[in-house]
Each structure stands twice: as C-alpha cells, then as structure tokens.
Design an enzyme around this catalytic site. Sequence first.
Site, mmCIF file in Angstrom:
data_model
loop_
_atom_site.group_PDB
_atom_site.id
_atom_site.type_symbol
_atom_site.label_atom_id
_atom_site.label_comp_id
_atom_site.label_asym_id
_atom_site.label_seq_id
_atom_site.Cartn_x
_atom_site.Cartn_y
_atom_site.Cartn_z
ATOM 1 N N LYS A 118 0.904 -0.964 -0.234
ATOM 2 C CA LYS A 118 0.840 -0.049 -0.093
ATOM 3 C C LYS A 118 0.582 1.584 -0.087
ATOM 4 O O LYS A 118 0.408 2.392 -0.656
ATOM 5 C CB LYS A 118 -0.698 -0.190 1.449
ATOM 6 C CG LYS A 118 -2.077 -1.268 1.252
ATOM 7 C CD LYS A 118 -3.176 -1.207 2.081
ATOM 8 C CE LYS A 118 -4.278 -2.090 2.222
ATOM 9 N NZ LYS A 118 -5.050 -1.356 3.325
ATOM 10 N N LYS A 211 -6.893 -10.492 -7.880
ATOM 11 C CA LYS A 211 -7.885 -10.689 -6.400
ATOM 12 C C LYS A 211 -8.685 -9.384 -7.077
ATOM 13 O O LYS A 211 -8.582 -8.381 -7.402
ATOM 14 C CB LYS A 211 -7.996 -10.269 -4.674
ATOM 15 C CG LYS A 211 -9.070 -10.493 -3.743
ATOM 16 C CD LYS A 211 -8.351 -9.798 -2.474
ATOM 17 C CE LYS A 211 -9.479 -10.152 -1.531
ATOM 18 N NZ LYS A 211 -8.494 -9.826 -0.333
ATOM 19 N N LYS A 214 -11.773 -3.034 -4.891
ATOM 20 C CA LYS A 214 -12.777 -1.837 -5.225
ATOM 21 C C LYS A 214 -11.308 -0.553 -4.894
ATOM 22 O O LYS A 214 -12.247 0.675 -6.675
ATOM 23 C CB LYS A 214 -13.543 -1.588 -3.794
ATOM 24 C CG LYS A 214 -12.604 -1.523 -2.780
ATOM 25 C CD LYS A 214 -12.562 -0.593 -1.752
ATOM 26 C CE LYS A 214 -13.152 -2.118 0.085
ATOM 27 N NZ LYS A 214 -13.309 -1.504 1.289
#
Length: 349
Positions: A118, A211, A214
């Site tokens: 991230k 995966k 969003k």
Amino acid sequence: MKLPQTPQPRVFSGMQPSGNLHLGNYLGAMVQWVEMQKSHECIYCVVDMHAITVWQEPKELKDAIRQVVAAYIAAGVDPKTSILFNQSQVPEHAELAWIFNCVARLGWLSRMTQFKEKAGRDRENASVGLYAYPVLMAADILAYRATHVPVGDDQKQHLELCRDIAQKFNGDFAEAIRAAGFASGAFFPLCEPVIMGPATRVMSLRDGTRKMSKSDSSDYSRINMTDDADAIALKIRRAKTDPEPLSETLADLERRPEADNLIGVYAALCGLSREKVLARFAGRNFSYFKEALSELAVEVLGRIGREMGRLMGDPGYIDSVLHQGAERASAIAVPVLREAQAISGLLRP
C-alpha cells in the site's frame, strides 16, 4: 464484571468503509457472516478508524460507514442477533491498541507485506497509522477476547501478528495474570482463522490471477453491490474467458484462472459445490454459462442492492443500529480493557 477464565467462543470480523463494496466482499465475507451468526456469538464491525490510515473526505466517509452497515443488513446480518457497530464508537479499541503498541515489536510490523504494497516506494510519506494498523486490528479482535476470525488470504499475516501479540502479552505478564485469578497464565486467546465457502477469494473479472478489488481502475473488473441488473449482466458478458468449452474436472480448471473464478462465483451464489456446477455446465461454451451466471447474480445481488437503497434512505435507522451495537460492544470490551490495564500495571479507579 468478572471475566471467565477461558474466553467463550466468539467471532469478530470487520470491513473498511472505503470504496464501493463488491461481489468479493459479499461472497468472501458476508455470506459466511450470515451463516456463522446462526451458531456463534458474532461481533461485526465497520472499521472506520482503519479507513483513515489514508486520506478520506469526511462527509464521504460518514456516508460510506452507513453504506457498509446497509450492506451488512441487506446481506442478512441481523443486528438483533449479532452485534453491529462502527469501531470509532467504542474507544476501548484504541486504548487497548496502545498497550499492544508497547507489546508488539518493530520487526514484526516491518515484515507486514500489506504495508509494503500500500505504501509503495514512497514509504516515508505513508502515515504512521498505515504502518501500525495491524496492531489496532489485534486490539479490535482481542478487546472481545474473540476466538475465531473469518479472514481472507490477504489478512492471514495480520491474524498471525494478533496471535503473536496475544502470546507475548500473556508471557510478559504471566505472573500478574495468575495473580488476577487466571490460573492458566493466559488472558488473551490465540484466535483461530475461519476460511470457508467455495469463493472465499473472488478474483477480478478482467484478470483471474488478481483479487477483485475496489481500488482497481477498471469498474469492469468487479461487480459492485449497488450495480443494477443491466450493469451486472454487462460486466459478466465482458468478463475475460478463454476459447475452450467449460472443463469437466476441477483439476483442469486449475490452468484456467478466469474459468475457475466464474465457476466459483456461480457455486457460491447458488450454494452448490464447484463439482456440481461443473457437472451442470461441463462442455458448454461460455456464452451459455455467462447467461446463466448473469441471471443468478442479478437475482441475488439485485435483491441486496434494492434493500441497501431502502436502508440508505433511512440514515436515522442505521445510526440507531450503530448506537445500540456500540453499547452492546462496549459492555464486553470495557471489562477486558480494564483487566488488561490492571494486569499491565496501569492505575485506574
């Protein structure tokens, strides 16, 4: 309140209110949550404090919190049976997290792969919260002395950290724990992961090796829980596949990630095993299968989306659910925090 020597079986899980909830959230988590509340004491949280580890526009965040709650309820989570609340209404999470910050080791957090992914290369500009949030996640779980956590593959490492923190706390304060009346010398349980169902990891509709997310730039990579029937059908028609007919065996599906993903989605939506789905569609071309999958997805998600819309039209009801859930959650978490504070030597009235 006298805490039991051995924590009673209890389930805890939560979801961040950031971005649109999608099919992967529903099949990978909510379906299992609904089933588990039939046989377990369940606590389901909207982890809004985790969401602010990266910037969130305040008004949008409030709306997103309510939308996640609406999704939980629309999917079948019963706020009267399960405890449903947002994390920031129960300050014991943050207070226990500070104790755990002083128990956890820097090296443990440095090995967390999600932070590396991230934060990317610009890690110096990442928030301290993004780095330390696995410790808060441990506090989320252990504030209730939860024994079981439904978890996806990407969260296994964080659950292992939670177990490490619990074990180190128990070891560091074993003498004080026994003095407090816990004969085993263990106060926090080593929670167990719960991974169940045929589609616990739903993959992107554009790339069966990644995966469903969003954060993916392409909206065609996912089916949002708020998509209407036309959008659901279009996304399934455009889902990436290969030119071969559907396989006859699960072993053959392993080399075909996109086909494997769609079979898993169908199986999870209708509650059948993957073997039974293959028996129904083996040898068929994808156009036939996608039509059947579209009809099924529209039936299931369309109903949930309509109920979400109805609930979002009544924010007062959602806020009352969160308030009542927070009161029930606090009734469990406060005694746990007070005992942990006393065990670690903090002086409280």
